[in-house]
Design a protein around this motif. Sequence first.
Motif, PDB file in Angstrom:
ATOM      1  N   GLU A  74       0.836  -1.200   0.000  1.00 25.37           N
ATOM      2  CA  GLU A  74       0.000   0.000   0.000  1.00 25.37           C
ATOM      3  C   GLU A  74       0.872   1.250   0.000  1.00 25.37           C
ATOM      4  N   ARG A 115      -6.046   4.180   5.676  1.00 26.31           N
ATOM      5  CA  ARG A 115      -6.295   2.952   4.915  1.00 26.31           C
ATOM      6  C   ARG A 115      -6.080   1.715   5.780  1.00 26.31           C
ATOM      7  N   ARG A 160      -8.928  -1.029   6.358  1.00 28.48           N
ATOM      8  CA  ARG A 160      -8.673  -2.429   6.045  1.00 28.48           C
ATOM      9  C   ARG A 160      -8.903  -3.312   7.268  1.00 28.48           C
TER      10      ARG A 160
END
Length: 262
Positions: free
Chosen positions: A172, A207, A211
């Motif tokens: 990521e 993020r 997640r």
Amino acid sequence: MAHALGPNETTLTHPGSRRIAGLIGSIDPRLRILAAILFAIVVVGLSSLMTLGIAMGLSLGLLVLSGLPLRATLKRMAMMDSFIVFMVLFLPFTVPGDPMFILWGMPATWQGLWQGVDIALTANAVILALMTLVGTMEPVTLGHALHALRLPETLVHLLMFTIRYIEVLREEYLRLRAAMKVRGFRPGTNWHSYRSFGYLVGMMLVRAIERSERILQAMKCRGFSGRFHLLQDFTLTAKDRRFATVFAGALGLLICLEIAWH
């Protein structure tokens, strides 16, 4: 037909993990963790250079028995030693004692040199033992062994999830950095670069939280109740008992030599 592994061969037994097929790899993981902890405690308490040298020799013996590639392992050790070398060079000038020589008006002492060598031997012996005893385990096996040693389940869960998703977070991060480069970002020593890296860290955190929430929902849908069911039962064998006896004897010998030579 199954292929029998040689003493220095490795095999992939879990996605992203390597199992070393050496003598150390056949020892009960719980015993290896305890042996590494006891070895570190004993070696850190040593002060005689002769005893520390023997401890370093014991770590090298574990390296041979572990089946790890010698050159690659020593190369990884050299990365740590690059810091220790500077410490050994500077300690003689900061520790008072009997001077060896004088450089630019600053005396270098024997006591500082021996103290640096002491720290170097201690660090190398402990790190090498950890690499051979614990570093040769699969991450999942390490988590199961820690759970079997009655460590808090929350800590074991954190370890298992970290091992599983650290590479996902790295990918990521690489995607975000690639997006920044596509938009013309070039890092420098200016406020724009500092703000951009701050936004990058913030986006990584956002993020990661998103997640983690999706993963938790997916696990609950699959019946996760807060506990991992272990797929492996650890049992002590005759080989494990022999290893424990020999290893305990080696640690006892180090303690006796330290008392005798102190």
